[in-house]
Design a protein around this motif. Sequence first.
Motif, PDB file in Angstrom:
ATOM      1  N   GLU A  41       0.796  -1.221   0.000  1.00 50.20           N
ATOM      2  CA  GLU A  41       0.000   0.000   0.000  1.00 50.20           C
ATOM      3  C   GLU A  41       0.829   1.272   0.000  1.00 50.20           C
ATOM      4  OE1 GLU A  41      -2.786  -0.156   3.183  1.00 50.20           O
ATOM      5  OE2 GLU A  41      -3.782  -1.927   2.392  1.00 50.20           O
ATOM      6  N   ASP A  42       2.129   1.175   0.247  1.00 51.32           N
ATOM      7  CA  ASP A  42       2.967   2.368   0.326  1.00 51.32           C
ATOM      8  C   ASP A  42       3.488   2.727  -1.055  1.00 51.32           C
ATOM      9  OD1 ASP A  42       2.733   2.710   3.113  1.00 51.32           O
ATOM     10  OD2 ASP A  42       4.127   1.064   3.410  1.00 51.32           O
ATOM     11  N   ASN A  43       2.679   3.460  -1.826  1.00 54.48           N
ATOM     12  CA  ASN A  43       3.108   3.803  -3.172  1.00 54.48           C
ATOM     13  C   ASN A  43       2.519   5.134  -3.612  1.00 54.48           C
ATOM     14  OD1 ASN A  43       0.466   3.306  -4.446  1.00 54.48           O
ATOM     15  ND2 ASN A  43       0.880   1.187  -3.938  1.00 54.48           N
ATOM     16  N   ASN A  44       3.098   5.647  -4.694  1.00 53.82           N
ATOM     17  CA  ASN A  44       2.677   6.903  -5.304  1.00 53.82           C
ATOM     18  C   ASN A  44       2.734   8.071  -4.322  1.00 53.82           C
ATOM     19  OD1 ASN A  44       1.975   8.214  -7.677  1.00 53.82           O
ATOM     20  ND2 ASN A  44      -0.168   8.317  -7.074  1.00 53.82           N
ATOM     21  N   ASN A  45       3.845   8.146  -3.561  1.00 57.57           N
ATOM     22  CA  ASN A  45       4.052   9.213  -2.595  1.00 57.57           C
ATOM     23  C   ASN A  45       5.161  10.141  -3.068  1.00 57.57           C
ATOM     24  OD1 ASN A  45       2.185   8.328  -0.452  1.00 57.57           O
ATOM     25  ND2 ASN A  45       3.510   6.532  -0.417  1.00 57.57           N
ATOM     26  N   LEU A  46       5.115  11.372  -2.583  1.00 60.20           N
ATOM     27  CA  LEU A  46       6.116  12.378  -2.900  1.00 60.20           C
ATOM     28  C   LEU A  46       6.705  12.911  -1.600  1.00 60.20           C
ATOM     29  CD1 LEU A  46       7.560  14.393  -4.844  1.00 60.20           C
ATOM     30  CD2 LEU A  46       5.548  15.875  -4.571  1.00 60.20           C
ATOM     31  N   VAL A  47       8.048  12.854  -1.499  1.00 53.96           N
ATOM     32  CA  VAL A  47       8.779  13.451  -0.379  1.00 53.96           C
ATOM     33  C   VAL A  47       9.660  14.526  -0.998  1.00 53.96           C
ATOM     34  CG1 VAL A  47      10.414  13.054   1.496  1.00 53.96           C
ATOM     35  CG2 VAL A  47       8.728  11.288   0.913  1.00 53.96           C
ATOM     36  N   SER A  48       9.340  15.803  -0.726  1.00 58.09           N
ATOM     37  CA  SER A  48       9.983  16.887  -1.455  1.00 58.09           C
ATOM     38  C   SER A  48      10.179  18.121  -0.574  1.00 58.09           C
ATOM     39  CB  SER A  48       9.112  17.250  -2.667  1.00 58.09           C
ATOM     40  OG  SER A  48       9.678  18.297  -3.396  1.00 58.09           O
ATOM     41  N   GLU A  49      11.309  18.811  -0.801  1.00 59.45           N
ATOM     42  CA  GLU A  49      11.594  20.112  -0.203  1.00 59.45           C
ATOM     43  C   GLU A  49      11.575  20.090   1.323  1.00 59.45           C
ATOM     44  OE1 GLU A  49       9.210  23.103  -2.127  1.00 59.45           O
ATOM     45  OE2 GLU A  49       9.822  22.408  -4.111  1.00 59.45           O
ATOM     46  N   ASN A  50      12.129  19.018   1.892  1.00 60.80           N
ATOM     47  CA  ASN A  50      12.294  18.905   3.338  1.00 60.80           C
ATOM     48  C   ASN A  50      13.762  19.132   3.687  1.00 60.80           C
ATOM     49  OD1 ASN A  50       9.538  17.806   4.193  1.00 60.80           O
ATOM     50  ND2 ASN A  50      10.124  16.450   2.511  1.00 60.80           N
ATOM     51  N   ASN A  51      14.019  19.621   4.889  1.00 59.36           N
ATOM     52  CA  ASN A  51      15.371  19.783   5.413  1.00 59.36           C
ATOM     53  C   ASN A  51      15.530  18.816   6.576  1.00 59.36           C
ATOM     54  OD1 ASN A  51      16.082  22.122   3.786  1.00 59.36           O
ATOM     55  ND2 ASN A  51      14.619  23.229   5.041  1.00 59.36           N
ATOM     56  N   VAL A  52      16.514  17.919   6.466  1.00 59.56           N
ATOM     57  CA  VAL A  52      16.795  16.990   7.553  1.00 59.56           C
ATOM     58  C   VAL A  52      18.270  17.136   7.915  1.00 59.56           C
ATOM     59  CG1 VAL A  52      16.667  14.624   8.388  1.00 59.56           C
ATOM     60  CG2 VAL A  52      15.052  15.396   6.635  1.00 59.56           C
ATOM     61  N   VAL A  53      18.539  17.505   9.168  1.00 63.92           N
ATOM     62  CA  VAL A  53      19.893  17.834   9.605  1.00 63.92           C
ATOM     63  C   VAL A  53      20.215  17.080  10.896  1.00 63.92           C
ATOM     64  CG1 VAL A  53      21.421  19.716  10.318  1.00 63.92           C
ATOM     65  CG2 VAL A  53      19.694  20.123   8.560  1.00 63.92           C
ATOM     66  N   SER A  54      21.445  16.618  10.994  1.00 65.38           N
ATOM     67  CA  SER A  54      21.981  15.997  12.216  1.00 65.38           C
ATOM     68  C   SER A  54      21.117  14.852  12.717  1.00 65.38           C
ATOM     69  CB  SER A  54      22.162  17.062  13.311  1.00 65.38           C
ATOM     70  OG  SER A  54      23.069  18.052  12.888  1.00 65.38           O
ATOM     71  N   SER A  55      20.780  13.949  11.819  1.00 67.73           N
ATOM     72  CA  SER A  55      19.965  12.780  12.156  1.00 67.73           C
ATOM     73  C   SER A  55      20.695  11.505  11.755  1.00 67.73           C
ATOM     74  CB  SER A  55      18.610  12.872  11.455  1.00 67.73           C
ATOM     75  OG  SER A  55      17.874  13.979  11.956  1.00 67.73           O
ATOM     76  N   GLY A  56      20.213  10.374  12.262  1.00 62.38           N
ATOM     77  CA  GLY A  56      20.826   9.096  11.893  1.00 62.38           C
ATOM     78  C   GLY A  56      20.628   8.798  10.419  1.00 62.38           C
ATOM     79  N   ILE A  57      19.367   8.795   9.980  1.00 65.09           N
ATOM     80  CA  ILE A  57      19.009   8.615   8.570  1.00 65.09           C
ATOM     81  C   ILE A  57      18.081   9.757   8.204  1.00 65.09           C
ATOM     82  CG2 ILE A  57      17.854   7.142   6.870  1.00 65.09           C
ATOM     83  CD1 ILE A  57      18.541   4.735   8.659  1.00 65.09           C
ATOM     84  N   GLY A  58      18.395  10.467   7.139  1.00 64.17           N
ATOM     85  CA  GLY A  58      17.550  11.584   6.712  1.00 64.17           C
ATOM     86  C   GLY A  58      16.192  11.109   6.237  1.00 64.17           C
ATOM     87  N   ILE A  59      16.181  10.294   5.180  1.00 64.33           N
ATOM     88  CA  ILE A  59      14.944   9.735   4.614  1.00 64.33           C
ATOM     89  C   ILE A  59      15.142   8.232   4.465  1.00 64.33           C
ATOM     90  CG2 ILE A  59      13.364   9.711   2.654  1.00 64.33           C
ATOM     91  CD1 ILE A  59      14.286  12.656   2.141  1.00 64.33           C
ATOM     92  N   LEU A  60      14.247   7.455   5.076  1.00 63.87           N
ATOM     93  CA  LEU A  60      14.282   6.000   5.013  1.00 63.87           C
ATOM     94  C   LEU A  60      13.042   5.528   4.282  1.00 63.87           C
ATOM     95  CD1 LEU A  60      15.391   3.211   5.839  1.00 63.87           C
ATOM     96  CD2 LEU A  60      14.197   3.508   8.034  1.00 63.87           C
ATOM     97  N   SER A  61      13.231   4.792   3.197  1.00 62.09           N
ATOM     98  CA  SER A  61      12.090   4.339   2.401  1.00 62.09           C
ATOM     99  C   SER A  61      12.141   2.834   2.186  1.00 62.09           C
ATOM    100  CB  SER A  61      12.069   5.043   1.049  1.00 62.09           C
ATOM    101  OG  SER A  61      11.017   4.556   0.263  1.00 62.09           O
ATOM    102  N   TYR A  62      11.156   2.150   2.742  1.00 65.37           N
ATOM    103  CA  TYR A  62      10.907   0.746   2.438  1.00 65.37           C
ATOM    104  C   TYR A  62       9.606   0.711   1.671  1.00 65.37           C
ATOM    105  CZ  TYR A  62      14.627  -0.746   5.544  1.00 65.37           C
ATOM    106  OH  TYR A  62      15.852  -0.955   6.104  1.00 65.37           O
ATOM    107  N   SER A  63       9.655   1.253   0.477  1.00 65.25           N
ATOM    108  CA  SER A  63       8.426   1.505  -0.273  1.00 65.25           C
ATOM    109  C   SER A  63       7.828   0.230  -0.824  1.00 65.25           C
ATOM    110  CB  SER A  63       8.702   2.481  -1.408  1.00 65.25           C
ATOM    111  OG  SER A  63       9.558   1.883  -2.348  1.00 65.25           O
ATOM    112  N   GLY A  64       6.534   0.333  -1.133  1.00 64.10           N
ATOM    113  CA  GLY A  64       5.802  -0.782  -1.722  1.00 64.10           C
ATOM    114  C   GLY A  64       6.062  -0.880  -3.207  1.00 64.10           C
TER     115      GLY A  64
END
Length: 166
Positions: A41-64
């Motif tokens: 069910e995890d599909n057709n998503n948009l991750v855009s124009e985000n700021n991720v700083v000083s984190s373990g993983i910025g963006i983690l995707s286990y997409s469908g």
Amino acid sequence: GNQISDCQVGIVLIGANSTITGNNLTHTDVGIYLGAGVYEEDNNNLVSENNVVSSGIGILSYSGLGPNKITRNYLRKNGVGVKTSGGIETISYNEIVDCENGIVSSRLVEKFICENTILNCTFGIDGSECGDWLMIFKNRIANCKGFGIRLVRCSVLENARCNVSE
């Protein structure tokens, strides 16, 4: 957007046809977690124009099944800028700076990694067990302490067009 800091996970998306945009995340274990729910069910998503700083993983995707797009994000001083595994995805136009690993992808089905800027990271793009195919195209990678691109058991398409729109 939202200001999120000092959380285990900043934003979790479970579902389809959603947009995560314009957020500022700092000091999280995972900034944005895409695909934490039912795999198909995890599909057709948009991750855009985000700021991720000083984190373990910025963006983690286990997409469908996909397609999902991770584009135009600013990722700085993270352990990993973008980490993906799973379905069809386009990772494009992201700025990844001062991270341990820029982009890490494994067990892939149709990944487009195109036109990202990866600067001052230990490792640029790391792909393993790439499945059906992987396209790496027009990325700018500079000042890596380790490798720029490393592929293990991968087939890379050459001279193909990136599945992105500006």
